[in-house]
Design an enzyme around this catalytic site. Structure first.
Site, PDB file in Angstrom:
ATOM      1  N   CYS A  45       0.816  -1.221   0.000  1.00  0.00           N
ATOM      2  CA  CYS A  45       0.000   0.000   0.000  1.00  0.00           C
ATOM      3  C   CYS A  45       0.846   1.265   0.000  1.00  0.00           C
ATOM      4  O   CYS A  45       0.531   2.236  -0.683  1.00  0.00           O
ATOM      5  CB  CYS A  45      -0.949  -0.013   1.192  1.00  0.00           C
ATOM      6  SG  CYS A  45      -0.185  -0.573   2.740  1.00  0.00           S
TER       7      CYS A  45
ATOM      8  N   SER B 182      20.493 -35.917 -10.574  1.00  0.00           N
ATOM      9  CA  SER B 182      20.530 -34.879 -11.606  1.00  0.00           C
ATOM     10  C   SER B 182      19.169 -34.824 -12.283  1.00  0.00           C
ATOM     11  O   SER B 182      18.437 -35.804 -12.336  1.00  0.00           O
ATOM     12  CB  SER B 182      21.625 -35.164 -12.642  1.00  0.00           C
ATOM     13  OG  SER B 182      21.382 -36.399 -13.286  1.00  0.00           O
TER      14      SER B 182
ATOM     15  N   ASP C 102       4.576 -32.399 -15.752  1.00  0.00           N
ATOM     16  CA  ASP C 102       5.558 -33.491 -15.729  1.00  0.00           C
ATOM     17  C   ASP C 102       5.351 -34.355 -14.491  1.00  0.00           C
ATOM     18  O   ASP C 102       6.308 -34.734 -13.816  1.00  0.00           O
ATOM     19  CB  ASP C 102       6.980 -32.918 -15.759  1.00  0.00           C
ATOM     20  CG  ASP C 102       8.027 -33.983 -16.121  1.00  0.00           C
ATOM     21  OD1 ASP C 102       7.638 -35.043 -16.651  1.00  0.00           O
ATOM     22  OD2 ASP C 102       9.213 -33.752 -15.863  1.00  0.00           O
TER      23      ASP C 102
END
Length: 620
Positions: free
Chosen positions: A131, A371, A481
């Site tokens: 604000c 990974s 996915d």
């Protein structure tokens, strides 16, 4: 004498974020207001509710609704605030009437307290008050607090003179670009795609409109577009006086994937969208360039605008608003509006300056955990907390793409989603820091415990995932996915949804990927394979495959078939067979997830309900 109960009901609370780096989270709680305290508890099926918080009414300094234009990331869209001691508690009610009841009751019970003179009508977010832009959380408020009033109103322009209104505009119509929830008594709620009569547009920020029931009120002007008109100056993407060459220079200088603008074409009344992309060329190498798309109009029937013919819109702002969240045939989404003299990068939040930034010296990296598509995942320690650190390969993701993924993760917080603690952009490679999940990914967990998991445990895993996905669905996110490999398991065997690198925020529950996008065929719905169209219903298809993985103890779906053979089988209507450990009722849900048409598949909310019903039957 026992305190008298005044109100009770279920609402959603947001974390008070007492720690600077703690993530936001939204949790359903059962609230009870009595003459002494405001309490909230966690309801647990078959168990006594667990008290999670208690605020003495005498310590409350302010109670007010929250006036904000930011998207509310939980299913209850009506926030109010309780300021007590030095903490702000944000509570989200299911509707405005409920919010008003609680605010009125709390104000009545606290009106003789030691109250603040001024309060903040908007949220504390990203290290500042929205604000007044103050960066100190305990800074004095910017609006006078009225302890007697029911609920404050957003400061609005004065009501226009009726005679001026009629002279100004006459019968002019606007279309809502997105939903808007009325905050004050002078506001009017908007419903996306609905038409409204424009009463007055003289104010720079707030327009007065009227709905089909005759109700009128103020709405943010950027939430609507004139049905017949080309007044685009108020939109940051519009550049009136710039030619093709100037647009290319500006966008190439910006250099951000999806940077775009709308400009006047050489022909009067015709407009062009210019967008920057680094998408690979025919040789597979990155090819920075600017693409130009003329905004065309249909020649017959009602007037409609389009960039790709299948996607028609009544106004140009509608078209731009849609393509900002959906490539739908373009080379890339329209991600970053660019204006002459204003660098788009100035508008984006600088992650290195906000509360989510993690100081490199506080982060110690350990052994490799695995990974992924974008880089290595390492174990680490951050302020004595065990964490998982996702390193970003520089060649796989640009700085802007990294920040976009981080922004997505920051908007999401649920007990069944792996939580993001922060980002580290001051080191190379940049990284995301997540909560550590001791038992690793779900697919490995299932294989390692083959033969030792009961049907109830398997059902509980599916319940966990469906709960997290139901939250995403309610928040208008799609995962794209979903698979067992992208879910993680905690030390107490709780399963959480992870890997939001492919997540997209959608406005119409659909995302069409840009050219060249890759997806896992064996987890993908037919419409994804054929048309690259993603939605929450394509996530539901993937969830069906994930359930199959769970009940087959980590086996890969279609493990002896190539992708082309899988596509051929799906086209013939064939589906994965019933797993040996799956009850008939569970396999029925899997088959429901694999309906050919997306509209015939269940929502995650319905799947969660059905799985919970099966769980109740098996445990009773």
């Amino acid at each position: 004498m026992f305190p008298r109960v005044i109100l009770k009901g279920t609402m959603i609370k947001k974390s008070q974020q007492k720690k600077r780096t703690s993530p936001s989270n939204y949790k359903e709680r059962f609230f009870v207001l009595d003459t002494q305290d405001l309490k909230y508890s966690e309801r647990r099926p078959g168990k006594k509710p667990m008290l999670k918080g208690c605020i003495e009414l005498s310590r409350i300094k302010c109670v007010e609704i929250v006036c904000t234009d930011v998207p509310i990331p939980c299913s209850f869209k009506y926030p109010f605030q309780v300021f007590h001691d030095s903490h702000y508690l944000y509570i989200f009610a299911p509707d405005n009437d409920c919010r008003q009841r609680w605010v009125r009751a709390l104000k009545e019970e606290t009106k003789y307290n030691n109250l603040v003179a001024k309060y903040h009508p908007n949220f504390w977010m990203e290290g500042k008050w929205r604000c007044c832009q103050q960066t100190e959380k305990l800074a004095a408020g910017c609006h006078v607090y009225d302890p007697e009033g029911c609920a404050s109103k957003k400061p609005l322009p004065q009501l226009p003179d009726p005679e001026t209104e009629l002279q100004d505009l006459g019968q002019q119509w606007v279309i809502a670009l997105q939903d808007y929830t009325a905050i004050g008594d002078d506001d009017l709620s908007l419903q996306k795609d609905q038409e409204y009569l424009l009463i007055n547009s003289s104010h720079s920020d707030w327009w007065s409109v009227q709905d089909d029931r005759g109700c009128s009120g103020f709405v943010p002007c950027t939430y609507v577009a004139e049905k017949y008109g080309n007044n685009f100056e108020r939109f940051e993407w519009y550049n009136k006086h710039i030619n093709r060459g100037g647009a290319e220079d500006l966008l190439m200088k910006e250099g951000k994937e999806g940077a775009f603008m709308v400009r006047d074409s050489r022909h009067a009344g015709v407009y062009t969208v210019s967008v920057f992309t680094k998408a690979p060329g025919s040789n597979g190498e990155k090819n920075p360039r600017v693409k130009h798309y003329q905004i065309r109009q249909t020649e017959t029937g009602r007037r409609a605008f389009y960039l790709a013919e299948k996607y028609l819109f009544s106004t140009i702002p509608e078209l731009i608003h849609y393509h900002q969240h959906n490539a739908a045939g373009l080379i890339t989404r329209l991600r970053h509006p660019v204006s002459q003299g204003i660098r788009c990068s100035q508008e984006a939040a600088d992650l290195s300056k906000d509360q989510w930034e993690i100081v490199p010296e506080e982060l110690n990296l350990g052994q490799e955990l695995g990974s992924g598509q974008f880089g290595l995942v390492l174990e680490g320690r951050w302020r004595e907390t065990r964490v998982a650190v996702k390193m970003i390969r520089e060649e796989c993701m640009s700085d802007d793409e990294f920040k976009e993924e981080a922004k997505v993760m920051m908007k999401l917080s649920h007990c069944k989603l792996v939580q993001l603690y922060g980002v580290c952009t001051q080191r190379s490679p940049m990284c995301l820091v997540f909560e550590f999940m001791e038992n690793g990914c779900l697919s490995d967990y299932l294989r390692e415990r083959k033969g030792r998991l009961s049907q109830n445990v398997m059902l509980g895993m599916c319940l966990d995932v469906s709960e997290g996905m139901s939250y995403l669905e309610n928040s208008n996110f799609i995962h794209r996915d979903l698979a067992a490999r992208n879910c993680l398991v905690s030390s107490d065997n709780e399963v959480k949804v992870s890997d939001f690198g492919m997540t997209r925020f959608v406005l119409d529950d659909q995302y069409t990927s840009s050219h060249g996008s890759k997806f896992p065929v064996k987890w993908s719905a037919p419409e994804v394979i054929k048309y690259s169209k993603f939605s929450s219903k394509s996530d539901v298809w993937s969830f069906g495959v994930l359930m199959w993985e769970v009940y087959n103890e980590g086996r890969l779906p279609y493990e002896n078939r190539s992708n082309s053979e899988v596509v051929e089988s799906l086209n013939k209507g064939l589906r994965l067979l019933k797993p040996r450990f799956a009850q008939d009722s569970v396999y029925v849900l899997m088959e429901w997830c694999w309906k050919e048409k997306p509209e015939d598949r269940p929502s995650f909310a319905l799947l969660l309900h059905e799985l919970a019903s099966i769980s109740d039957l098996t445990t009773s």
